[in-house]
Design an enzyme around this catalytic site. Structure first.
Site, PDB file in Angstrom:
ATOM      1  N   LYS A  42      26.107 -25.083  20.048  1.00  0.00           N
ATOM      2  CA  LYS A  42      26.946 -24.043  20.588  1.00  0.00           C
ATOM      3  C   LYS A  42      26.735 -23.866  22.087  1.00  0.00           C
ATOM      4  O   LYS A  42      27.536 -23.280  22.790  1.00  0.00           O
ATOM      5  CB  LYS A  42      26.604 -22.704  19.902  1.00  0.00           C
ATOM      6  CG  LYS A  42      26.817 -22.701  18.420  1.00  0.00           C
ATOM      7  CD  LYS A  42      26.242 -21.385  17.829  1.00  0.00           C
ATOM      8  CE  LYS A  42      25.408 -21.735  16.650  1.00  0.00           C
ATOM      9  NZ  LYS A  42      24.700 -20.593  16.061  1.00  0.00           N
ATOM     10  N   ASP A 102      16.963 -32.190  27.933  1.00  0.00           N
ATOM     11  CA  ASP A 102      15.519 -31.971  27.998  1.00  0.00           C
ATOM     12  C   ASP A 102      14.824 -33.282  27.621  1.00  0.00           C
ATOM     13  O   ASP A 102      14.621 -34.145  28.469  1.00  0.00           O
ATOM     14  CB  ASP A 102      15.170 -30.807  27.065  1.00  0.00           C
ATOM     15  CG  ASP A 102      13.709 -30.418  27.113  1.00  0.00           C
ATOM     16  OD1 ASP A 102      13.006 -30.863  28.037  1.00  0.00           O
ATOM     17  OD2 ASP A 102      13.256 -29.668  26.227  1.00  0.00           O
ATOM     18  N   LYS A 130      16.584 -31.169  32.878  1.00  0.00           N
ATOM     19  CA  LYS A 130      15.134 -31.011  33.008  1.00  0.00           C
ATOM     20  C   LYS A 130      14.499 -32.392  32.968  1.00  0.00           C
ATOM     21  O   LYS A 130      14.008 -32.817  31.916  1.00  0.00           O
ATOM     22  CB  LYS A 130      14.596 -30.277  31.773  1.00  0.00           C
ATOM     23  CG  LYS A 130      14.669 -28.802  31.791  1.00  0.00           C
ATOM     24  CD  LYS A 130      13.827 -28.306  30.601  1.00  0.00           C
ATOM     25  CE  LYS A 130      14.404 -27.076  30.020  1.00  0.00           C
ATOM     26  NZ  LYS A 130      13.696 -26.677  28.777  1.00  0.00           N
ATOM     27  N   PHE A 151      11.150 -23.084  29.528  1.00  0.00           N
ATOM     28  CA  PHE A 151      12.162 -22.711  28.538  1.00  0.00           C
ATOM     29  C   PHE A 151      13.105 -21.674  29.143  1.00  0.00           C
ATOM     30  O   PHE A 151      12.689 -20.585  29.524  1.00  0.00           O
ATOM     31  CB  PHE A 151      11.524 -22.186  27.263  1.00  0.00           C
ATOM     32  CG  PHE A 151      12.526 -22.093  26.155  1.00  0.00           C
ATOM     33  CD1 PHE A 151      12.949 -23.243  25.509  1.00  0.00           C
ATOM     34  CD2 PHE A 151      13.071 -20.873  25.802  1.00  0.00           C
ATOM     35  CE1 PHE A 151      13.915 -23.172  24.502  1.00  0.00           C
ATOM     36  CE2 PHE A 151      14.036 -20.803  24.793  1.00  0.00           C
ATOM     37  CZ  PHE A 151      14.449 -21.950  24.146  1.00  0.00           C
TER      38      PHE A 151
HETATM   39  P1  IMP Z   1      16.973 -32.590  24.017  1.00  0.00           P
HETATM   40  O1  IMP Z   1      17.429 -33.311  22.797  1.00  0.00           O
HETATM   41  O2  IMP Z   1      15.484 -32.354  24.001  1.00  0.00           O
HETATM   42  O3  IMP Z   1      17.421 -33.194  25.317  1.00  0.00           O
HETATM   43  O4  IMP Z   1      17.500 -31.118  23.938  1.00  0.00           O
HETATM   44  C1  IMP Z   1      18.794 -30.739  24.014  1.00  0.00           C
HETATM   45  C2  IMP Z   1      18.992 -29.394  23.318  1.00  0.00           C
HETATM   46  O5  IMP Z   1      17.781 -28.639  23.227  1.00  0.00           O
HETATM   47  C3  IMP Z   1      19.921 -28.536  24.137  1.00  0.00           C
HETATM   48  O6  IMP Z   1      21.250 -28.748  23.788  1.00  0.00           O
HETATM   49  C4  IMP Z   1      19.452 -27.138  23.815  1.00  0.00           C
HETATM   50  O7  IMP Z   1      20.103 -26.645  22.668  1.00  0.00           O
HETATM   51  C5  IMP Z   1      17.981 -27.274  23.517  1.00  0.00           C
HETATM   52  N1  IMP Z   1      17.146 -26.888  24.695  1.00  0.00           N
HETATM   53  C6  IMP Z   1      16.433 -27.710  25.493  1.00  0.00           C
HETATM   54  N2  IMP Z   1      15.818 -27.022  26.464  1.00  0.00           N
HETATM   55  C7  IMP Z   1      16.158 -25.718  26.283  1.00  0.00           C
HETATM   56  C8  IMP Z   1      15.843 -24.501  26.995  1.00  0.00           C
HETATM   57  O8  IMP Z   1      15.131 -24.457  28.002  1.00  0.00           O
HETATM   58  N3  IMP Z   1      16.397 -23.361  26.505  1.00  0.00           N
HETATM   59  C9  IMP Z   1      17.197 -23.338  25.404  1.00  0.00           C
HETATM   60  N4  IMP Z   1      17.522 -24.452  24.721  1.00  0.00           N
HETATM   61  C10 IMP Z   1      17.005 -25.634  25.154  1.00  0.00           C
END
Ligand code: IMP
Ligand code: MG
Length: 180
Positions: A42, A102, A130, A151
C-alpha cells in the site's frame, strides 16, 4: 502526531517539489510510449498519486501487493504476491513505483517476475532509497530522496499500518516502538 517523531527528514513541500522533478524525467524518458505504472500497495499509493498528476504523457496504472514486514521493522526476506496485476504485460514498458527500497528483495523479485511475464522494459521509481540497507544489488532508475538507514514513517511509509497519511517523512521516536 509530530510528537511521535524524533526528526522530520523532508517536509510535504520539499517532497512535492522533488516529486514534480521525478515526474518530468519520467515523462521525458517515455515520450512516444504509454508506460504502465505499477504501484506496489500500500505504501506507494501516496507517491504514485502525486507523481502521476505531473506526468504529461499518456500512461496507464495498475497495482500489485506483496507481503510486507507486518508489524516488525525488520525484513523477513520473504516476498509473496498478495494481489496481482489486472493487465497483461506482454510488450509493455513498465515502471514499478515503490515507497522505499531498503534490502532490495521486494523489487528484485518483482522486477524478475514482471520481466518473465513478457514486459518489454522495466524501470523502478521510488520515493525514498536506503542504499545502506541493500542485501541484493538493485538501483532505482528514478528516486525522490536518498535516506539514511533508519526506520521511517510518513508519505506512504507505515509502522504497523499507521502514519502512512503523514504529508512529511521522518524518523519515529524509539518510545513509540517500545509501547507497540
Ligand atoms: P525491501 O524489500 O527491504 O527493499 O523493502 C521494501 C518494503 O519494506 C517497502 O515497500 C516498505 O513497505 C518496507 N520498508 C522498508 N523500509 C521501511 C521504512 O523505513 N519504513 C517503513 N517501511 C519500510
Ligand atoms: Mg510496509
Amino acid at each position: 502526531m509530530r510528537n511521535d517523531m524524533e526528526e522530520v527528514l523532508f517536509t510535504g513541500e520539499q517532497i512535492s517539489q522533488r516529486v514534480k522533478e521525478v515526474a518530468q524525467s519520467i515523462a521525458e524518458d517515455y515520450k512516444g510510449s504509454t508506460p504502465l505504472l505499477v504501484g506496489v500497495l500500500k505504501g506507494a499509493v501516496i507517491f504514485l498519486a502525486d507523481l502521476v498528476r505531473h506526468i504529461d504523457i499518456p500512461i496507464e496504472l495498475d497495482f500489485i501487493a506483496t507481503s510486507s514486514y507486518g508489524a516488525s521493522t525488520q525484513s523477513s526476506g520473504v516476498v509473496r504476491i498478495l494481489k496481482d496485476l489486472d493487465v497483461p504485460l506482454q510488450g509493455r514498458d513498465v515502471v514499478i513505483v515503490e515507497d522505499v527500497v531498503d534490502s532490495g528483495l521486494t523489487l528484485t523479485y518483482l522486477r524478475d517476475t514482471l520481466l518473465r511475464r513478457g514486459a518489454k522494459s522495466i524501470r523502478i521509481a521510488t520515493a525514498f532509497d536506503k542504499p545502506e540497507g541493500r542485501k541484493v544489488p538493485i538501483k532505482p532508475d528514478y528516486c525522490g530522496f536518498t535516506v539514511p538507514n533508519k526506520f521511517l514513517v510518513g508519505y506512504g511509509l507505515d509502522f504497523a499500518e499507521r502514519y502512512r497519511h503523514l504529508p512529511y517523512v521522518g524518523v519515529l521516536k524509539r518510545s513509540v516502538y517500545e509501547v507497540e
